[in-house]
Design a protein around this motif. Sequence first.
Motif, PDB file in Angstrom:
ATOM      1  N   LYS A 505     -10.745  -6.073 -28.989  1.00  0.00           N
ATOM      2  CA  LYS A 505     -11.504  -4.852 -28.712  1.00  0.00           C
ATOM      3  C   LYS A 505     -12.999  -5.114 -28.858  1.00  0.00           C
ATOM      4  O   LYS A 505     -13.806  -4.741 -27.994  1.00  0.00           O
ATOM      5  CB  LYS A 505     -11.070  -3.741 -29.660  1.00  0.00           C
ATOM      6  CG  LYS A 505     -11.887  -2.450 -29.567  1.00  0.00           C
ATOM      7  CD  LYS A 505     -11.360  -1.437 -30.578  1.00  0.00           C
ATOM      8  CE  LYS A 505     -12.136  -0.129 -30.513  1.00  0.00           C
ATOM      9  NZ  LYS A 505     -13.522  -0.272 -30.982  1.00  0.00           N
ATOM     10  N   GLU A 509     -15.498  -4.999 -25.546  1.00  0.00           N
ATOM     11  CA  GLU A 509     -16.508  -3.950 -25.483  1.00  0.00           C
ATOM     12  C   GLU A 509     -17.917  -4.530 -25.403  1.00  0.00           C
ATOM     13  O   GLU A 509     -18.783  -3.983 -24.725  1.00  0.00           O
ATOM     14  CB  GLU A 509     -16.386  -3.022 -26.687  1.00  0.00           C
ATOM     15  CG  GLU A 509     -15.159  -2.116 -26.631  1.00  0.00           C
ATOM     16  CD  GLU A 509     -15.065  -1.199 -27.827  1.00  0.00           C
ATOM     17  OE1 GLU A 509     -16.027  -1.146 -28.622  1.00  0.00           O
ATOM     18  OE2 GLU A 509     -14.027  -0.530 -27.990  1.00  0.00           O
ATOM     19  N   TYR A 521      -9.443  -5.948 -23.305  1.00  0.00           N
ATOM     20  CA  TYR A 521      -9.433  -4.623 -23.948  1.00  0.00           C
ATOM     21  C   TYR A 521      -7.999  -4.184 -24.231  1.00  0.00           C
ATOM     22  O   TYR A 521      -7.163  -4.105 -23.328  1.00  0.00           O
ATOM     23  CB  TYR A 521     -10.112  -3.604 -23.041  1.00  0.00           C
ATOM     24  CG  TYR A 521     -10.185  -2.206 -23.626  1.00  0.00           C
ATOM     25  CD1 TYR A 521     -11.041  -1.931 -24.685  1.00  0.00           C
ATOM     26  CD2 TYR A 521      -9.397  -1.171 -23.119  1.00  0.00           C
ATOM     27  CE1 TYR A 521     -11.114  -0.656 -25.217  1.00  0.00           C
ATOM     28  CE2 TYR A 521      -9.470   0.101 -23.647  1.00  0.00           C
ATOM     29  CZ  TYR A 521     -10.325   0.354 -24.705  1.00  0.00           C
ATOM     30  OH  TYR A 521     -10.387   1.622 -25.236  1.00  0.00           O
ATOM     31  N   LYS A 523      -5.525  -1.831 -24.366  1.00  0.00           N
ATOM     32  CA  LYS A 523      -5.251  -0.454 -23.954  1.00  0.00           C
ATOM     33  C   LYS A 523      -4.167   0.196 -24.798  1.00  0.00           C
ATOM     34  O   LYS A 523      -4.260   1.378 -25.146  1.00  0.00           O
ATOM     35  CB  LYS A 523      -4.845  -0.420 -22.479  1.00  0.00           C
ATOM     36  CG  LYS A 523      -5.969  -0.710 -21.495  1.00  0.00           C
ATOM     37  CD  LYS A 523      -5.465  -0.528 -20.070  1.00  0.00           C
ATOM     38  CE  LYS A 523      -6.562  -0.816 -19.058  1.00  0.00           C
ATOM     39  NZ  LYS A 523      -6.074  -0.641 -17.659  1.00  0.00           N
ATOM     40  N   ASP A 544     -14.196  13.353 -21.604  1.00  0.00           N
ATOM     41  CA  ASP A 544     -15.283  12.753 -22.384  1.00  0.00           C
ATOM     42  C   ASP A 544     -16.579  13.339 -21.839  1.00  0.00           C
ATOM     43  O   ASP A 544     -17.019  12.968 -20.749  1.00  0.00           O
ATOM     44  CB  ASP A 544     -15.279  11.229 -22.251  1.00  0.00           C
ATOM     45  CG  ASP A 544     -16.509  10.589 -22.896  1.00  0.00           C
ATOM     46  OD1 ASP A 544     -17.225  11.289 -23.636  1.00  0.00           O
ATOM     47  OD2 ASP A 544     -16.756   9.392 -22.654  1.00  0.00           O
ATOM     48  N   MET A 550     -19.516   4.333 -25.787  1.00  0.00           N
ATOM     49  CA  MET A 550     -18.073   4.106 -25.722  1.00  0.00           C
ATOM     50  C   MET A 550     -17.368   4.437 -27.032  1.00  0.00           C
ATOM     51  O   MET A 550     -16.173   4.729 -27.037  1.00  0.00           O
ATOM     52  CB  MET A 550     -17.802   2.650 -25.349  1.00  0.00           C
ATOM     53  CG  MET A 550     -16.331   2.353 -25.061  1.00  0.00           C
ATOM     54  SD  MET A 550     -16.119   0.688 -24.421  1.00  0.00           S
ATOM     55  CE  MET A 550     -14.367   0.688 -24.074  1.00  0.00           C
ATOM     56  N   GLN A 554     -14.020   6.736 -25.592  1.00  0.00           N
ATOM     57  CA  GLN A 554     -12.920   5.955 -25.028  1.00  0.00           C
ATOM     58  C   GLN A 554     -11.553   6.524 -25.394  1.00  0.00           C
ATOM     59  O   GLN A 554     -10.573   6.338 -24.665  1.00  0.00           O
ATOM     60  CB  GLN A 554     -13.005   4.507 -25.497  1.00  0.00           C
ATOM     61  CG  GLN A 554     -12.854   4.326 -26.994  1.00  0.00           C
ATOM     62  CD  GLN A 554     -13.007   2.879 -27.414  1.00  0.00           C
ATOM     63  OE1 GLN A 554     -12.267   2.019 -26.944  1.00  0.00           O
ATOM     64  NE2 GLN A 554     -13.979   2.606 -28.279  1.00  0.00           N
ATOM     65  N   SER A 557      -9.792   8.610 -22.752  1.00  0.00           N
ATOM     66  CA  SER A 557      -9.081   7.932 -21.664  1.00  0.00           C
ATOM     67  C   SER A 557      -7.681   7.523 -22.070  1.00  0.00           C
ATOM     68  O   SER A 557      -6.844   7.215 -21.210  1.00  0.00           O
ATOM     69  CB  SER A 557      -9.866   6.690 -21.212  1.00  0.00           C
ATOM     70  OG  SER A 557      -9.819   5.673 -22.205  1.00  0.00           O
ATOM     71  N   ASN A 566     -14.333  11.670 -17.316  1.00  0.00           N
ATOM     72  CA  ASN A 566     -15.599  11.513 -18.042  1.00  0.00           C
ATOM     73  C   ASN A 566     -16.702  12.162 -17.217  1.00  0.00           C
ATOM     74  O   ASN A 566     -16.605  12.236 -15.981  1.00  0.00           O
ATOM     75  CB  ASN A 566     -15.911  10.056 -18.361  1.00  0.00           C
ATOM     76  CG  ASN A 566     -16.163   9.210 -17.124  1.00  0.00           C
ATOM     77  OD1 ASN A 566     -15.562   9.413 -16.087  1.00  0.00           O
ATOM     78  ND2 ASN A 566     -17.061   8.239 -17.247  1.00  0.00           N
ATOM     79  N   TYR A 592     -20.586   0.504 -21.671  1.00  0.00           N
ATOM     80  CA  TYR A 592     -19.505   1.459 -21.390  1.00  0.00           C
ATOM     81  C   TYR A 592     -19.144   1.500 -19.908  1.00  0.00           C
ATOM     82  O   TYR A 592     -17.977   1.719 -19.544  1.00  0.00           O
ATOM     83  CB  TYR A 592     -19.939   2.849 -21.871  1.00  0.00           C
ATOM     84  CG  TYR A 592     -18.836   3.864 -22.053  1.00  0.00           C
ATOM     85  CD1 TYR A 592     -17.483   3.545 -21.938  1.00  0.00           C
ATOM     86  CD2 TYR A 592     -19.157   5.186 -22.358  1.00  0.00           C
ATOM     87  CE1 TYR A 592     -16.489   4.502 -22.132  1.00  0.00           C
ATOM     88  CE2 TYR A 592     -18.170   6.158 -22.546  1.00  0.00           C
ATOM     89  CZ  TYR A 592     -16.848   5.802 -22.430  1.00  0.00           C
ATOM     90  OH  TYR A 592     -15.866   6.745 -22.609  1.00  0.00           O
ATOM     91  N   PHE A 595     -15.963   0.249 -18.274  1.00  0.00           N
ATOM     92  CA  PHE A 595     -14.721   0.839 -18.761  1.00  0.00           C
ATOM     93  C   PHE A 595     -14.490   2.256 -18.215  1.00  0.00           C
ATOM     94  O   PHE A 595     -13.518   2.907 -18.583  1.00  0.00           O
ATOM     95  CB  PHE A 595     -14.714   0.864 -20.290  1.00  0.00           C
ATOM     96  CG  PHE A 595     -14.700  -0.498 -20.909  1.00  0.00           C
ATOM     97  CD1 PHE A 595     -13.498  -1.167 -21.113  1.00  0.00           C
ATOM     98  CD2 PHE A 595     -15.883  -1.140 -21.247  1.00  0.00           C
ATOM     99  CE1 PHE A 595     -13.485  -2.440 -21.665  1.00  0.00           C
ATOM    100  CE2 PHE A 595     -15.878  -2.408 -21.797  1.00  0.00           C
ATOM    101  CZ  PHE A 595     -14.671  -3.064 -22.014  1.00  0.00           C
ATOM    102  N   TRP A 596     -15.370   2.718 -17.358  1.00  0.00           N
ATOM    103  CA  TRP A 596     -15.196   4.075 -16.826  1.00  0.00           C
ATOM    104  C   TRP A 596     -13.978   4.180 -15.918  1.00  0.00           C
ATOM    105  O   TRP A 596     -13.482   5.267 -15.669  1.00  0.00           O
ATOM    106  CB  TRP A 596     -16.463   4.520 -16.104  1.00  0.00           C
ATOM    107  CG  TRP A 596     -17.563   4.882 -17.055  1.00  0.00           C
ATOM    108  CD1 TRP A 596     -17.459   5.086 -18.398  1.00  0.00           C
ATOM    109  CD2 TRP A 596     -18.944   5.067 -16.738  1.00  0.00           C
ATOM    110  NE1 TRP A 596     -18.682   5.398 -18.949  1.00  0.00           N
ATOM    111  CE2 TRP A 596     -19.624   5.383 -17.940  1.00  0.00           C
ATOM    112  CE3 TRP A 596     -19.693   4.993 -15.564  1.00  0.00           C
ATOM    113  CZ2 TRP A 596     -20.993   5.639 -18.004  1.00  0.00           C
ATOM    114  CZ3 TRP A 596     -21.060   5.247 -15.621  1.00  0.00           C
ATOM    115  CH2 TRP A 596     -21.689   5.562 -16.822  1.00  0.00           C
TER     116      TRP A 596
END
Length: 860
Positions: A505, A509, A521, A523, A544, A550, A554, A557, A566, A592, A595-596
Amino acid sequence: MIMNQWLYQLLIKLNTPVRNLVNATGNFRSLSRFYASNYDKIKVDANIYLYETRDGQNLSDSPLAFLKVLVKRDGLQHYVVFDEAYLEDVELSLELQGIEFGDDSNVHLVERNSFEYIKLMLSAKVLLNNSTFQSFFLKKPEQIYMNTWHGTPLKTMGYAMPEGDFNSWNVMRNFLMTDYLISPNEHTTKIFTDDYKLCDAYTGEILQFGYPRNDVFFEAPDAKLLDFLTQQYNLDSHKQNLLYAPTWTDNLLNMAAYEIDAMYMKDYELLESKLGKQYNILFKVHPFVYAKLKEADSLETFVVRDGIDPSSILALTDLLITDFSSIFFDFLNTDKPVVFFNEDPSEYEDNRGAYIDINNIPGPFYSDMHDVIDYISAGDFSVYADVYQSFKNKFVTFDGPKRAEQILDYVAKKTEAQANQVVKVKSDKPSVLIYTGGLQKNGISEALINLVNNIDQTKYDLSLLVADQRYNAAFYQNYKRLKAGYRLFVVFGESSYGWRSLLTKEISEKHGYIGILRRLYPKHSAQINAQRLTADVHFDIAIDFDSYVMDNGQWISAVNADKTYNVLHNDMWLEANKLVNGKLKNPKTKQYVPFWNLFDTSLSVSEATMEINKRKLKKYINGSGVLTNFIDYQTILNKVQEDVSYSQYDVTTRLDEVDMTNSAQLTSATFGVVDEAKRSASIVSADATRAAKVFITNSRLSPEKNIDNLILAFVKLHAKYPDVKLQIFGSDVGNYAPVLYQLVVENAATDYITFHGYANNSFPAIKQADVFLLPSHTEGQSIALMEAMVLGKDIMASNILANIELLDGGDYGLLTEGNDVDALLASLEIMAAGRYQRLKTFDPIEHNKIAFQQFEDLFN
């Protein structure tokens, strides 16, 4: 694998993610990591039952009542949790019940916060608790969690307490995860549903069968316990038993053990001297207080051990003295008298509050022990008979024999429930979870507050995810502006990550812009953590609302939601890549962005902003949509009436060495095409009655707001129109304000350009000004601009896409033809000459209808 010390130190020095991992491995966090690492590995065993009461301080209450029934059933293994400091009390409880325990038995002891304890939390089929499991706990779908709680509340609980929304998070979280929540009466059920916000979201069953712990009131007296008390405390069998059972207070917990011991000793000696001929005097103190008295002399004399089940001793009690302890409700089953005593009842009434008026309780209330003694000595308890019976009818009618057995049979579906015994509160309301962000003094916070306060909570089930930043004045002030009624989930730790997933993580990030590292990442771990934070409540949509950082956004999500969104409040590619003094202004935003695509859809705050983000961010986002900002027009119209005075900065004392680079070189404007027909229609012949003299702007002082060019343009305007003044409101962001102060001083403009900082209520100043200015290089959808529109102000705004859209091409304000000094000056001169006339008046009600329709469309 154990690292050598030198390698360990080397990794810490070379790698920030590893350093963060090491920092997260304290004792409690080690348990959390172990729990997370084994969450999917350890399988549930249908034959294991885990019992925990009062964090392992004892074995009592309804979990004990269930164990007494279940221990007789074949094939089960029972594990009783104990805290090391209270092992003797847990063992005493089992011994008094005649329950064998140990290796050769089916009852075992497990130490709380041991690795064996964690394994059992993950493997037990049935978990029973009368309080809460810790913050790292997340019930598995195949587990059965039964929470019995520990009494009918007299003192306010949950959200009814001061700061209860934050402080009750883990209790609410535990309740929401239960399959069965035991309630002794409808009063307690209402507290669960209302004050712990179970209503609409709770998918389990609230069982109103009565309290299993109160089965003892319908059984033969416990001879073994009576014999123990007689020997331990020299009870006289010819006397009745008087039990004094005070609860805890903050003041009491702040006292030293010897002070509490001396206070209770004084009460005991007084009661013994006055009532000792008729009563055996015993004290049963709250477990919080007992923890401080473990080594006190009073334990050997009159304070009974915490290992003794309260209900069991109440069943042997002939007269109860208590204060605000909920055990008096259970004691009503005996039909024996209760007397209430507390030297300072205001401590509860003022600081905590109560559900029941202390002037209407089933016994007298005294604040002097001598009055208690006089009342008991008189011996006439009949005066409270009617109130006593009324309380019985309200609070203990569900109690009766063998309730533990009946509940277990119902859970096993061996029997069916009777009317009113099972309460289900899950509704069909559309549900939404919103992460609030940091709630600082900016337009995003205003937009969030307006959104939350416009959601009809009779129609929607609303939950918020918030990081506890009550120490931060701006956060707390804005948080308190949110309209009550929502459910609050608090970000507390990151405990749902094992060692490996925590490391991946951190790496992903920090280096998410590198595709291969972004794929590290975890999940699944994020999903478990999000479910832990929100008690695995299912939401129709989750939003978000921040998208700049983030850290906590996060989790949106990854929650249990049908759709996740978001919100993009600006040209976010520009925001993520903006440089100030050669450094990224928003480095966490840039981290961030990759990761959108974890979200189903990215929502921009305007159509124009959406088109920009679709074009620039197509590599990083899935779908696109619009969620227009709400405007709280009624609050604006109310606050504009307030009498407010504003401070004015002496900018000569605020100068600093600054980079005087023009803001246009820091951020490029997102210009659009102005409707020239509308612009021409709004520019008319000069009229002195329309001539603007007082100009105002209200925004954070950061480069993209283009205040430096505005100042330079205003200096030139003042040379031609010496009566004009410019008022600048807003807080400094990134030490950019000194750039503006320097410009004002260098141009000798301090007499007509003034700075006023951030104001909680700038509306009176805006109302009194002639023109509101918004010269920004970029905006998503300006809340400040909408506020000025609500106030009916003449407006001059830069011709960027978002402003063009919000001002409807120029209907509600004058759009510039560029954003440099000369372009701003040209429009300022139109205003100062009285040549501007607004074409239309803004309708905030219609605007909010559009915004709310967009919100409702998110559910479709």
